[in-house]
Design a protein around this motif. Structure first.
Motif, short mmCIF file in Angstrom:
data_model
loop_
_atom_site.label_atom_id
_atom_site.label_comp_id
_atom_site.label_asym_id
_atom_site.label_seq_id
_atom_site.Cartn_x
_atom_site.Cartn_y
_atom_site.Cartn_z
N ALA A 214 0.83 -1.20 0.00
CA ALA A 214 0.00 0.00 0.00
C ALA A 214 0.87 1.25 0.00
N TYR A 215 1.86 1.27 0.88
CA TYR A 215 2.74 2.44 0.93
C TYR A 215 3.48 2.63 -0.39
N ASN A 216 3.97 1.53 -0.94
CA ASN A 216 4.72 1.59 -2.19
C ASN A 216 3.88 2.14 -3.33
N ASP A 217 2.61 1.77 -3.36
CA ASP A 217 1.71 2.26 -4.41
C ASP A 217 1.39 3.75 -4.26
N ASN B 91 5.23 -6.15 -3.99
CA ASN B 91 5.32 -5.42 -5.25
C ASN B 91 6.72 -5.55 -5.85
N LYS B 92 6.80 -5.64 -7.16
CA LYS B 92 8.09 -5.81 -7.82
C LYS B 92 9.02 -4.62 -7.59
N GLY B 93 8.46 -3.43 -7.39
CA GLY B 93 9.30 -2.25 -7.23
C GLY B 93 9.89 -2.08 -5.85
N ILE B 94 9.56 -2.97 -4.94
CA ILE B 94 10.03 -2.82 -3.56
C ILE B 94 11.43 -3.41 -3.39
N ILE C 265 5.01 5.74 9.47
CA ILE C 265 3.70 5.12 9.60
C ILE C 265 2.65 6.20 9.90
N GLY C 266 3.02 7.14 10.76
CA GLY C 266 2.10 8.22 11.09
C GLY C 266 1.91 9.20 9.95
N ASN C 267 3.01 9.64 9.37
CA ASN C 267 2.97 10.55 8.22
C ASN C 267 3.67 9.89 7.05
N PRO C 268 2.92 9.19 6.19
CA PRO C 268 3.55 8.46 5.09
C PRO C 268 4.21 9.36 4.06
N LYS D 119 -5.05 16.37 4.10
CA LYS D 119 -6.06 15.45 4.61
C LYS D 119 -6.50 14.47 3.53
N LYS D 120 -6.54 14.93 2.30
CA LYS D 120 -6.93 14.06 1.20
C LYS D 120 -5.93 12.91 1.05
N MET D 121 -4.66 13.22 1.14
CA MET D 121 -3.62 12.19 1.05
C MET D 121 -3.71 11.21 2.22
N LEU D 122 -3.90 11.75 3.43
CA LEU D 122 -3.97 10.91 4.61
C LEU D 122 -5.22 10.03 4.59
N GLU D 123 -6.32 10.58 4.09
CA GLU D 123 -7.56 9.80 4.01
C GLU D 123 -7.43 8.68 2.99
N ALA D 124 -6.77 8.96 1.87
CA ALA D 124 -6.55 7.92 0.86
C ALA D 124 -5.66 6.81 1.42
N TYR D 125 -4.67 7.20 2.18
CA TYR D 125 -3.76 6.25 2.85
C TYR D 125 -4.55 5.39 3.83
#
Length: 326
Positions: A19-22, A57-60, A237-240, A254-260
């Motif tokens: 999820a983080y990688n994407d 994920n392959k990119g990780i 983890i708190g602020n990706p 907030k939009k980024m954090l909500e999507a995360y």
């Protein structure tokens, strides 16, 4: 500067990493939560599932971590990891402060016995030399604390590390007794940076851009040596978006954090066997995420009070509607 994602057991497994990688993908390496080999011939099932290539994920750029105080157990697990394609770097955990780990003289508990550490590394690096002579190009890094009880222990610990070609020494400058309390011992880190024969990476208490600059400036001001790599765990983890902000990119919204949040919720929901497990997992995530908000205590309290997923989702909706980021 290179940035590494620290492992956090129970949190930064493959579901989280993917999820983080994407969504962000700002780090140079991800370090996986440790595997702990035992008398069994091979790691099986849950022990190895997090590291299976098909689950990541392959990119990780993923580095597996082994928790062990016996060279034969480490070598056995390392051989299996090489079979899975992890032929660049394997990390030894010599820093975990968990009571159950330390009681077995593993993690930070291993630091109590430098003679045993020396025997461990002697056997392990002899195996590594032979392995690489067969055509491999594997390296071993170490994630360490500065001692079990007192910072003074670190001088003897570093002497052991200096006898071996460790590819990177990742130093969290606290003792095991400190756990995550107090402040990192920057004098001990300075000692590591100036006296280690191997490359050194800093780990500990980087939760904001301001913390990052304060720590880096202190390291660079106090030492003739410059730091080239940083490991961040809970702060990411708190602020990706933290690494992106450190690099001068746009701030977290907030939009980024909500999507995360939504991506993690949906992905964890697919693998959780019961609602209570998902609720527990998301509450754990909010112990870090709530710190992004001006009124972090109220946000954390809203999440803590939720006793089921329906009330949890109402709390999340209220947080994103009513509260602003710092």
């Amino acid at each position: 500067m290179e940035f590494y994602f620290a492992p956090l057991e129970g949190v930064t497994g493959f579901t989280y990493r993917n999820a983080y990688n994407d969504l962000f993908d700002d780090v140079d390496k991800y370090y996986a939560p440790f595997i702990s080999p035992s008398i069994n011939d091979r790691l099986k099932g849950k022990e190895i599932r997090d590291l299976l290539p098909e689950n990541n994920n392959k990119g990780i750029n993923l580095v597996p971590q082994i928790l062990a105080n016996r060279a034969d157990y480490f070598i056995k697990a390392a051989n299996q990891l090489i079979e899975l394609g992890y032929d660049k770097e394997i990390n030894l955990n010599a820093g975990c402060p968990s009571g159950t780990v330390v009681s077995k003289n593993k993690g930070a508990g291993f630091l109590k016995d430098t003679e045993a550490m020396d025997r461990f590394f002697d056997e392990t690096f002899n195996w590594l030399e032979k392995k690489n002579s067969e055509g491999h190009n594997l390296s071993i890094s170490v994630k360490t604390r500065i001692g079990m009880y007192e910072p003074d222990e670190f001088e003897n610990i570093l002497e052991v590390y200096n006898r071996y070609p460790i590819s990177q020494l990742i130093v969290h400058p606290r003792t095991r007794e400190q756990l995550y309390k107090g402040t990192p011992n920057m004098e001990a880190f300075k000692y590591a940076l100036e006296n280690s024969k191997n490359p050194v990476c800093y780990n500990g208490d980087i939760n904001t851009v301001e913390n990052y600059h304060r720590i880096i400036e202190k390291i660079n001001d106090d030492s003739e040596m410059k730091i080239g790599s940083i490991m961040i765990g809970r702060g990411l983890i708190g602020n990706p978006n933290l690494v992106n902000e450190i690099k001068g990119g746009k701030k977290l919204t907030k939009k980024m954090l909500e999507a995360y949040h939504d991506r993690l919720y949906n992905d964890f929901e697919k693998i959780m066997k019961a609602d209570k497990h998902l609720l527990f997992k998301m509450k754990e995530m909010w112990t870090y995420m709530s710190l992004n908000f001006d009124d972090s205590h109220k946000c954390a309290k809203l999440i803590r009070k939720a006793q089921n997923l329906y009330k949890y989702n109402l709390a999340v909706y209220e947080i994103f509607e009513k509260y602003e980021l710092k």
